[in-house]
Write an enzyme that holds these catalytic residues in place. Structure first.
Site, mmCIF file in Angstrom:
data_model
loop_
_atom_site.group_PDB
_atom_site.id
_atom_site.type_symbol
_atom_site.label_atom_id
_atom_site.label_comp_id
_atom_site.label_asym_id
_atom_site.label_seq_id
_atom_site.Cartn_x
_atom_site.Cartn_y
_atom_site.Cartn_z
ATOM 1 N N GLU A 137 0.810 -1.224 0.000
ATOM 2 C CA GLU A 137 0.000 0.000 0.000
ATOM 3 C C GLU A 137 0.839 1.268 0.000
ATOM 4 O O GLU A 137 0.472 2.257 -0.659
ATOM 5 C CB GLU A 137 -0.934 0.000 1.215
ATOM 6 C CG GLU A 137 -2.160 -0.884 1.086
ATOM 7 C CD GLU A 137 -1.834 -2.364 1.297
ATOM 8 O OE1 GLU A 137 -2.722 -3.199 1.021
ATOM 9 O OE2 GLU A 137 -0.699 -2.662 1.732
ATOM 10 N N HIS A 206 -9.724 -5.678 10.396
ATOM 11 C CA HIS A 206 -10.563 -5.433 9.221
ATOM 12 C C HIS A 206 -11.831 -4.668 9.578
ATOM 13 O O HIS A 206 -12.777 -4.626 8.797
ATOM 14 C CB HIS A 206 -10.937 -6.757 8.546
ATOM 15 C CG HIS A 206 -9.791 -7.467 7.909
ATOM 16 N ND1 HIS A 206 -8.807 -8.079 8.638
ATOM 17 C CD2 HIS A 206 -9.463 -7.649 6.603
ATOM 18 C CE1 HIS A 206 -7.935 -8.627 7.822
ATOM 19 N NE2 HIS A 206 -8.298 -8.379 6.584
#
Length: 401
Positions: A137, A206
């Site tokens: 990322e 998450h």
């Protein structure tokens, strides 16, 4: 809808210690088995999918008055889409309109993205405009920022918003600052988007809500979509903006269905949406909590309350024009968010309202937020950390006494 009510008493409620009176100075006006949630409040079987002030606001995503909730969306013009399809439609329209628009992220290409927002785009526009990246990322976010500096309009997808913490340096020190530190020589027209929020037993890593992390970064705009209509309109507006925009999507709203117009439309990135006009209390919310609030509103109406519900949509900056006019009318404010309490959106919104509209308040602002704990994996415990409709009803009753 009764089957979808989740009960929990874990979220906290806080009253500020400010002393109030009724005097008001004159202020200047200004499959897991899943269900598709219809924006009119009905349920059907669903897919299993793991800036101008004068711009007209849409209020057709949720009935403006409770008695209209049962109105069928099939009678409206337009076409029906799930929220993830609306995001894709907006993205595809902008890629068709502007060849500078491109997409990058993990599995966004021929796989079509983890939630299929980019499905089919690689076949149509090729591997250079829909670029699959390594699992890095920080690298591909930095690459997207560099692409924006050279004139492209990249959309960077975080497969999960929590993963974008790996790119925090790029988003903060580069994305948010380069326009300023270059003396205006560079624009950074980038959109950073992806799913976040508390899902159903996705675990702590998450279930991140990063709006509280990014709100303090200068130079960045933040918006949160909650319906297919505003998902498409905000996506298009974010892509066209010359500012870096973070678009927050909620993992549990991708299967939400709504009929949206056939004609093109673009929403403002700085305007809230009046979901339900009322007179007794202003309820400010966004993203998934919009539906918990509207569920609670049914009970409140039966109890004799008339709540005004506003989806703030623009998390940075706040639409203080719409919010302020509502506060001046109701004199009571309840904020409902899924963000964490400490340093969350609700905390910033509370400070803004107290600063600008203090004299219009007849009671302290009440803020319902998620608990300041990592989100548990166990389903029952997970529900306890997030605001539930019953808590909203109780808070309004307390506030309006």
């Amino acid at each position: 809808m009764a089957a979808t009510i989740l009960h929990g008493v874990g979220a906290t409620t806080a009253l500020s210690s400010i002393n109030y009176n009724n005097s008001r100075r004159s202020l200047p006006e200004r499959k897991r088995t899943s269900l598709v949630i219809q924006c009119d409040g009905s349920l059907s079987s669903g897919l299993n999918i793991s800036n101008n002030r004068g711009a007209k606001l849409s209020t057709n995503a949720v009935a403006t008055k409770q008695e209209n909730v049962t109105a069928s969306t099939t009678s409206k013009p337009g076409h029906e889409l799930l929220l993830f399809e609306a995001l894709r439609e907006g993205l595809e329209e902008e890629m068709e309109r502007d060849p500078h628009v491109c997409v990058m992220g993990e599995d966004v290409g021929h796989y079509g993205g983890s939630y299929k927002v980019t499905k089919g785009l690689a076949d149509k526009y090729g591997d250079l405009r829909v670029l699959d990246t390594p699992i890095a990322e920080n690298s591909f976010t930095g690459m997207g920022i560099g692409a924006a500096m050279t004139g492209l309009r990249p959309i960077v997808e975080g497969m999960n918003m929590g993963f974008l913490l790996l790119a925090f340096n790029q988003i903060s020190n580069n994305c948010g600052m380069l326009h300023y530190t270059s003396g205006g020589q560079f624009k950074i027209p980038i959109v950073i988007r992806g799913p976040g929020g508390v899902g159903r037993q996705l675990g702590a890593e998450h279930s991140q809500r990063l709006e509280s992390y990014f709100q303090s970064i200068p130079g960045i705009q933040m918006v949160a979509c909650s319906t297919p209509y505003n998902a498409k309109g905000l996506m298009k507006a974010a892509i066209r903006s010359d500012n870096p925009v973070i678009l927050f999507e909620h993992v549990l709203l991708y299967n939400l269905k709504e009929r949206i117009p056939d004609e093109e439309y673009v929403l403002s990135l700085e305007e809230a949406e009046m979901v339900r006009p009322g007179k007794h209390v202003t309820v400010l919310t966004y993203s998934r909590m919009r539906y918990h609030v509207m569920q609670a509103a049914k009970t409140l109406v039966n109890k004799g309350y008339d709540p005004e519900v506003i989806d703030i949509r623009s998390l940075k900056p706040f639409d203080l024009h719409t919010i302020g006019n509502s506060v001046k009318k109701t004199h009571h404010v309840l904020i409902v968010e899924e963000c964490m309490r400490t340093g969350g959106i609700g905390a910033s919104l509370t400070a803004s309202i107290n600063e600008h509209f203090h004299d219009y308040l007849d009671a302290p602002i009440v803020c319902l937020s998620s608990q300041d704990v990592p989100t548990p994996y166990a389903g029952a415990l997970e529900e306890w950390t997030v605001v539930q409709p019953a808590q909203i009803v109780a808070a309004v009753e307390q506030l309006c006494q």
